[in-house]
Design a protein around this motif. Structure first.
Motif, PDB file in Angstrom:
ATOM      1  N   VAL A   1      37.978  22.272  55.293  1.00 22.13           N
ATOM      2  CA  VAL A   1      38.350  23.689  55.458  1.00 22.13           C
ATOM      3  C   VAL A   1      39.835  23.709  55.799  1.00 22.13           C
ATOM      4  CG1 VAL A   1      37.878  25.820  56.718  1.00 22.13           C
ATOM      5  CG2 VAL A   1      36.031  24.175  56.306  1.00 22.13           C
ATOM      6  N   MET A   2      40.621  24.307  54.946  1.00 26.79           N
ATOM      7  CA  MET A   2      42.071  24.114  55.039  1.00 26.79           C
ATOM      8  C   MET A   2      42.828  25.428  55.203  1.00 26.79           C
ATOM      9  SD  MET A   2      42.974  20.988  55.009  1.00 26.79           S
ATOM     10  CE  MET A   2      41.747  19.800  55.498  1.00 26.79           C
TER      11      MET A   2
ATOM     12  N   LYS B   1      37.185  24.067  50.914  1.00 27.39           N
ATOM     13  CA  LYS B   1      37.174  25.513  51.165  1.00 27.39           C
ATOM     14  C   LYS B   1      38.589  25.827  51.676  1.00 27.39           C
ATOM     15  CE  LYS B   1      36.982  29.265  53.911  1.00 27.39           C
ATOM     16  NZ  LYS B   1      37.946  30.021  53.072  1.00 27.39           N
ATOM     17  N   HIS B   2      39.402  26.335  50.776  1.00 25.83           N
ATOM     18  CA  HIS B   2      40.787  26.617  51.155  1.00 25.83           C
ATOM     19  C   HIS B   2      40.877  28.025  51.752  1.00 25.83           C
ATOM     20  CE1 HIS B   2      44.883  25.549  51.390  1.00 25.83           C
ATOM     21  NE2 HIS B   2      44.997  24.870  50.269  1.00 25.83           N
TER      22      HIS B   2
ATOM     23  N   SER C   1      41.635  31.890  52.190  1.00 21.31           N
ATOM     24  CA  SER C   1      41.358  32.912  51.174  1.00 21.31           C
ATOM     25  C   SER C   1      42.616  33.472  50.515  1.00 21.31           C
ATOM     26  CB  SER C   1      40.557  34.054  51.805  1.00 21.31           C
ATOM     27  OG  SER C   1      39.275  33.596  52.136  1.00 21.31           O
TER      28      SER C   1
ATOM     29  N   VAL D   1      30.882  29.015  55.473  1.00 24.71           N
ATOM     30  CA  VAL D   1      31.142  27.613  55.811  1.00 24.71           C
ATOM     31  C   VAL D   1      29.942  26.974  56.539  1.00 24.71           C
ATOM     32  CG1 VAL D   1      32.581  26.120  57.262  1.00 24.71           C
ATOM     33  CG2 VAL D   1      33.645  27.823  55.766  1.00 24.71           C
TER      34      VAL D   1
ATOM     35  N   THR E   1      41.526  22.245  59.429  1.00 32.64           N
ATOM     36  CA  THR E   1      42.855  22.485  59.970  1.00 32.64           C
ATOM     37  C   THR E   1      43.014  23.983  60.044  1.00 32.64           C
ATOM     38  OG1 THR E   1      43.716  20.464  58.988  1.00 32.64           O
ATOM     39  CG2 THR E   1      45.314  22.108  59.607  1.00 32.64           C
TER      40      THR E   1
ATOM     41  N   SER F   1      34.105  27.127  65.758  1.00 32.34           N
ATOM     42  CA  SER F   1      32.950  27.591  65.008  1.00 32.34           C
ATOM     43  C   SER F   1      32.442  26.491  64.050  1.00 32.34           C
ATOM     44  CB  SER F   1      33.360  28.882  64.286  1.00 32.34           C
ATOM     45  OG  SER F   1      32.696  29.057  63.113  1.00 32.34           O
TER      46      SER F   1
ATOM     47  N   GLU G   1      50.327  30.490  71.375  1.00 34.91           N
ATOM     48  CA  GLU G   1      51.071  29.967  70.226  1.00 34.91           C
ATOM     49  C   GLU G   1      51.712  31.145  69.477  1.00 34.91           C
ATOM     50  OE1 GLU G   1      48.614  28.443  66.984  1.00 34.91           O
ATOM     51  OE2 GLU G   1      50.227  27.110  66.348  1.00 34.91           O
TER      52      GLU G   1
ATOM     53  N   PHE H   1      53.138  32.157  66.112  1.00 35.48           N
ATOM     54  CA  PHE H   1      53.117  31.598  64.759  1.00 35.48           C
ATOM     55  C   PHE H   1      54.086  32.377  63.862  1.00 35.48           C
ATOM     56  CE2 PHE H   1      50.507  29.528  61.297  1.00 35.48           C
ATOM     57  CZ  PHE H   1      50.674  28.253  61.801  1.00 35.48           C
TER      58      PHE H   1
ATOM     59  N   LEU I   1      49.911  18.849  70.736  1.00 31.73           N
ATOM     60  CA  LEU I   1      50.023  18.319  69.368  1.00 31.73           C
ATOM     61  C   LEU I   1      51.212  17.359  69.270  1.00 31.73           C
ATOM     62  CD1 LEU I   1      48.406  18.624  66.800  1.00 31.73           C
ATOM     63  CD2 LEU I   1      49.763  20.621  66.208  1.00 31.73           C
TER      64      LEU I   1
ATOM     65  N   PHE J   1      48.412  11.273  62.727  1.00 31.81           N
ATOM     66  CA  PHE J   1      48.771  12.652  63.058  1.00 31.81           C
ATOM     67  C   PHE J   1      47.555  13.353  63.631  1.00 31.81           C
ATOM     68  CE2 PHE J   1      49.179  17.146  62.336  1.00 31.81           C
ATOM     69  CZ  PHE J   1      50.527  17.416  62.479  1.00 31.81           C
TER      70      PHE J   1
HETATM   71  P1  NAP Z   1      42.400  30.094  60.348  1.00 30.77           P
HETATM   72  O1  NAP Z   1      42.232  31.548  60.328  1.00 30.77           O
HETATM   73  O2  NAP Z   1      41.634  29.312  61.325  1.00 30.77           O
HETATM   74  O3  NAP Z   1      42.124  29.590  58.847  1.00 30.77           O
HETATM   75  C1  NAP Z   1      42.079  28.233  58.512  1.00 30.77           C
HETATM   76  C2  NAP Z   1      40.895  27.979  57.604  1.00 30.77           C
HETATM   77  O4  NAP Z   1      39.689  28.162  58.350  1.00 30.77           O
HETATM   78  C3  NAP Z   1      40.802  28.957  56.431  1.00 30.77           C
HETATM   79  O5  NAP Z   1      40.298  28.270  55.318  1.00 30.77           O
HETATM   80  C4  NAP Z   1      39.818  29.999  56.926  1.00 30.77           C
HETATM   81  O6  NAP Z   1      39.181  30.680  55.888  1.00 30.77           O
HETATM   82  C5  NAP Z   1      38.854  29.135  57.700  1.00 30.77           C
HETATM   83  N1  NAP Z   1      38.118  29.828  58.750  1.00 30.77           N
HETATM   84  C6  NAP Z   1      38.515  30.885  59.498  1.00 30.77           C
HETATM   85  N2  NAP Z   1      37.547  31.211  60.383  1.00 30.77           N
HETATM   86  C7  NAP Z   1      36.524  30.352  60.194  1.00 30.77           C
HETATM   87  C8  NAP Z   1      35.254  30.190  60.794  1.00 30.77           C
HETATM   88  N3  NAP Z   1      34.847  30.964  61.778  1.00 30.77           N
HETATM   89  N4  NAP Z   1      34.460  29.187  60.349  1.00 30.77           N
HETATM   90  C9  NAP Z   1      34.862  28.372  59.357  1.00 30.77           C
HETATM   91  N5  NAP Z   1      36.048  28.504  58.730  1.00 30.77           N
HETATM   92  C10 NAP Z   1      36.891  29.459  59.150  1.00 30.77           C
HETATM   93  O7  NAP Z   1      43.862  29.619  60.613  1.00 30.77           O
HETATM   94  P2  NAP Z   1      45.203  30.314  60.175  1.00 30.77           P
HETATM   95  O8  NAP Z   1      45.479  31.405  61.131  1.00 30.77           O
HETATM   96  O9  NAP Z   1      45.179  30.618  58.736  1.00 30.77           O
HETATM   97  O10 NAP Z   1      46.206  29.079  60.412  1.00 30.77           O
HETATM   98  C11 NAP Z   1      47.016  29.017  61.491  1.00 30.77           C
HETATM   99  C12 NAP Z   1      46.512  28.079  62.555  1.00 30.77           C
HETATM  100  O11 NAP Z   1      46.322  26.781  62.011  1.00 30.77           O
HETATM  101  C13 NAP Z   1      47.534  27.911  63.648  1.00 30.77           C
HETATM  102  O12 NAP Z   1      46.908  27.919  64.901  1.00 30.77           O
HETATM  103  C14 NAP Z   1      48.148  26.552  63.355  1.00 30.77           C
HETATM  104  O13 NAP Z   1      48.759  25.947  64.449  1.00 30.77           O
HETATM  105  C15 NAP Z   1      46.976  25.811  62.840  1.00 30.77           C
HETATM  106  N6  NAP Z   1      47.383  24.642  62.044  1.00 30.77           N
HETATM  107  C16 NAP Z   1      47.178  23.394  62.565  1.00 30.77           C
HETATM  108  C17 NAP Z   1      47.595  22.272  61.875  1.00 30.77           C
HETATM  109  C18 NAP Z   1      47.380  20.887  62.443  1.00 30.77           C
HETATM  110  O14 NAP Z   1      47.528  19.914  61.696  1.00 30.77           O
HETATM  111  N7  NAP Z   1      47.045  20.732  63.703  1.00 30.77           N
HETATM  112  C19 NAP Z   1      48.224  22.405  60.640  1.00 30.77           C
HETATM  113  C20 NAP Z   1      48.414  23.684  60.128  1.00 30.77           C
HETATM  114  C21 NAP Z   1      47.976  24.799  60.855  1.00 30.77           C
HETATM  115  P3  NAP Z   1      39.620  32.177  55.452  1.00 30.77           P
HETATM  116  O15 NAP Z   1      41.031  32.082  54.966  1.00 30.77           O
HETATM  117  O16 NAP Z   1      38.660  32.522  54.394  1.00 30.77           O
HETATM  118  O17 NAP Z   1      39.498  33.024  56.680  1.00 30.77           O
END
Ligand code: NAP
Length: 455
Positions: A127-128, A154-155, A157, A190, A205, A213, A360, A362, A388, A426
């Motif tokens: 899940v990315m 699952k990238h 959306s 998911v 990630t 979740s 955080e 962002f 991190l 990492f």
């Molecule tokens: P996000 O909302 O958590 O989305 C990431 C992925 O998770 C998406 O594919 C999303 O799908 C899916 N997702 C969301 N809610 C979910 C759930 N309840 N169950 C299963 N899958 C779910 O994250 P974001 O806001 O796009 O990304 C920003 C965050 O990612 C920041 O906190 C950042 O620091 C973190 N990040 C961490 C790293 C690392 O390597 N540590 C790298 C990059 C980013 P949908 O798009 O369909 O909602």
């Protein structure tokens, strides 16, 4: 969230996609499962050839892939090109090293012959997030496929065209059908996918709620997870530091990917003796940044990826100001153009114990904190739910050794900005997640470590 390409620089919806229905998801799971039964038996040499071919495709068509990324999530085009090149590098890295990383390890025991063998697990769900839409996927896929696993992606959306392009690259590289498939599904599906017996493990990630979740759903079915979550990484500048270099890196570290990187420096912790100077130099750098169309070569800062992110960041900045923070520059969304643009912003004087200081940010917002000495710097750096990657600047050896020993994080970079590198593991600690990607540790996450004992 609809599965769609919406240009963050204009707000225009360019393409929408129908999510897969249950029958289509089942078909993809069947195919992945059949693919694994054959693919697990392929040799490292064969997998390596396919992955080298994927690296070639990435390099040859990097401008096309970079354009899709910039179009879907708004990162500057020049950064998108660099991201594709890095994906090629991680493919080559694992193509060259996987056989060594996963070779049998002999162990002397009472057996006539005992050893450890590393074997693939099967289908891994990835899940990315959208922020590094190619890199995040390839840093999962390169080791997973070299190990003999198959992947379901699952990238996010908002990057469906990136997801489909990646699936196509793997197919064109020659990997057997079904070895890496994109699932165009929303987050709500998911948990169902993880509950399928054929899916053996998952990696995510993204944000903390998403990670929690996924881990809960996987835990219910006794499946391993790797989580790479958020961060509020410190960037510590001590009085002995080379200030000019530190400020240039501070700017790059905060603005990386339009401020939307998990390892972006988010809290700047500066020793009092040089704080005025640092603040002035940082302000000059922020004011010199060019905000605009991410497709233009001279753009430093493009839009945030979605309107929701813009709204959330705006809210956080307002709360920071109400909590005593002083906004030195920026502080409001850019309203005289379409798209999700937010200007480079610096906030000083937030009380470190204000709840907002723990969050955080962002986007391109730097929080500046002053500390009397290294003790206070380390204490403040560690006073966060995340862990991190920390960056710390000093020319003093004793200070360096203390920073390495005492900072609570998955990585500490001294006199450099935090970055990922295929050769180095990492990942984070605390609420930044668990497990590691990249390096030998990354390829060993989704593996059956089989003990073999023969008499
Ligand atoms: P996000 O909302 O958590 O989305 C990431 C992925 O998770 C998406 O594919 C999303 O799908 C899916 N997702 C969301 N809610 C979910 C759930 N309840 N169950 C299963 N899958 C779910 O994250 P974001 O806001 O796009 O990304 C920003 C965050 O990612 C920041 O906190 C950042 O620091 C973190 N990040 C961490 C790293 C690392 O390597 N540590 C790298 C990059 C980013 P949908 O798009 O369909 O909602």
């Amino acid at each position: 969230m609809a599965i769609a390409t919406i240009n963050p620089a204009t707000g225009e919806t360019l393409k929408t996609f129908e999510p897969l229905n249950d029958a289509e998801i089942a078909t993809k799971l069947d195919l992945a499962n059949q693919a694994f039964e054959q693919y697990r038996k392929t040799s490292f040499a064969q997998r390596s050839q396919w992955l080298q071919k994927a690296a070639e495709i990435l390099e040859q068509e990097k401008t096309d892939f970079a354009k899709v990324m910039t179009l879907e999530m708004g990162k500057p085009y020049k950064a998108a090109i660099a991201e594709v090149e890095k994906c090629a590098a991680v493919c080559r890295y694992y193509a060259e090293h996987a056989a060594d990383f996963l070779a049998d390890v002999a162990v002397k025991t009472d057996a006539s012959h005992s050893f450890v063998r590393y074997q693939p697990l099967g289908i891994i769900l990835a899940v990315m997030p959208w922020n590094f839409p190619f890199w995040q996927v390839f840093r999962f896929a390169a080791p997973a496929l070299m190990a003999g696993n198959v992947g379901l992606l699952k990238h996010a959306s908002n990057v469906p065209q990136c997801a489909l392009a990646i699936e196509e690259i793997i197919q064109r590289a020659g990997f057997p059908e079904g070895v890496l498939q994109t699932l165009l599904i929303g987050a709500a599906k998911v948990a169902d996918v993880i509950s399928d017996d054929r899916v053996k493990a998952a990696t995510l990630t993204g944000s903390e709620p998403a990670g929690a979740s996924l881990a809960a759903a996987a835990g219910k079915h006794i499946k391993k997870t790797v989580l790479e979550l958020g961060g509020s990484d410190p960037f510590i500048v001590l009085a002995s530091a080379d200030l000019e270099t530190a400020v240039a890196s501070a700017t790059a570290a905060r603005m990386l990917n339009n401020g939307q990187s998990c390892i972006a420096a988010k809290r700047f912790i500066v020793e009092e003796a040089i704080a005025d100077q640092f603040e002035k130099l940082l302000l000059d750098k922020f004011l010199a940044l060019k905000v605009g169309d991410p497709m233009q070569a001279d753009t430093d800062l493009g839009p945030l990826a979605t309107p929701d992110l813009l709204q959330d960041l705006d809210q956080q900045v307002q709360v920071a100001a109400k909590s005593g923070g002083k906004v030195l520059t920026g502080g409001y969304p850019i309203s005289d153009r379409p798209g999700n643009f937010y200007p480079p912003t610096i906030i000083t004087d937030i009380p470190p114990d204000a709840p907002i200081a723990q969050e955080e940010f962002f986007g391109p917002v730097a929080l500046l904190f002053r500390v009397p000495d290294i003790d206070a710097a380390i204490k403040l750096a560690n006073d966060t739910p995340f862990g991190l990657g920390a960056s710390a600047w000093t020319t003093n050896d004793q200070e360096r050794d203390r920073l390495i020993a005492e900072i609570a994080a998955g990585a500490v970079f001294i006199n450099g900005l935090v970055k990922s590198d295929p050769r180095l593991p990492f990942g984070g600690i605390k609420r930044s997640g668990y497990g590691r990607e990249l390096s030998i540790q990354g390829i060993q996450e989704f593996i059956n470590v089989k003990t073999v004992w023969v008499k």
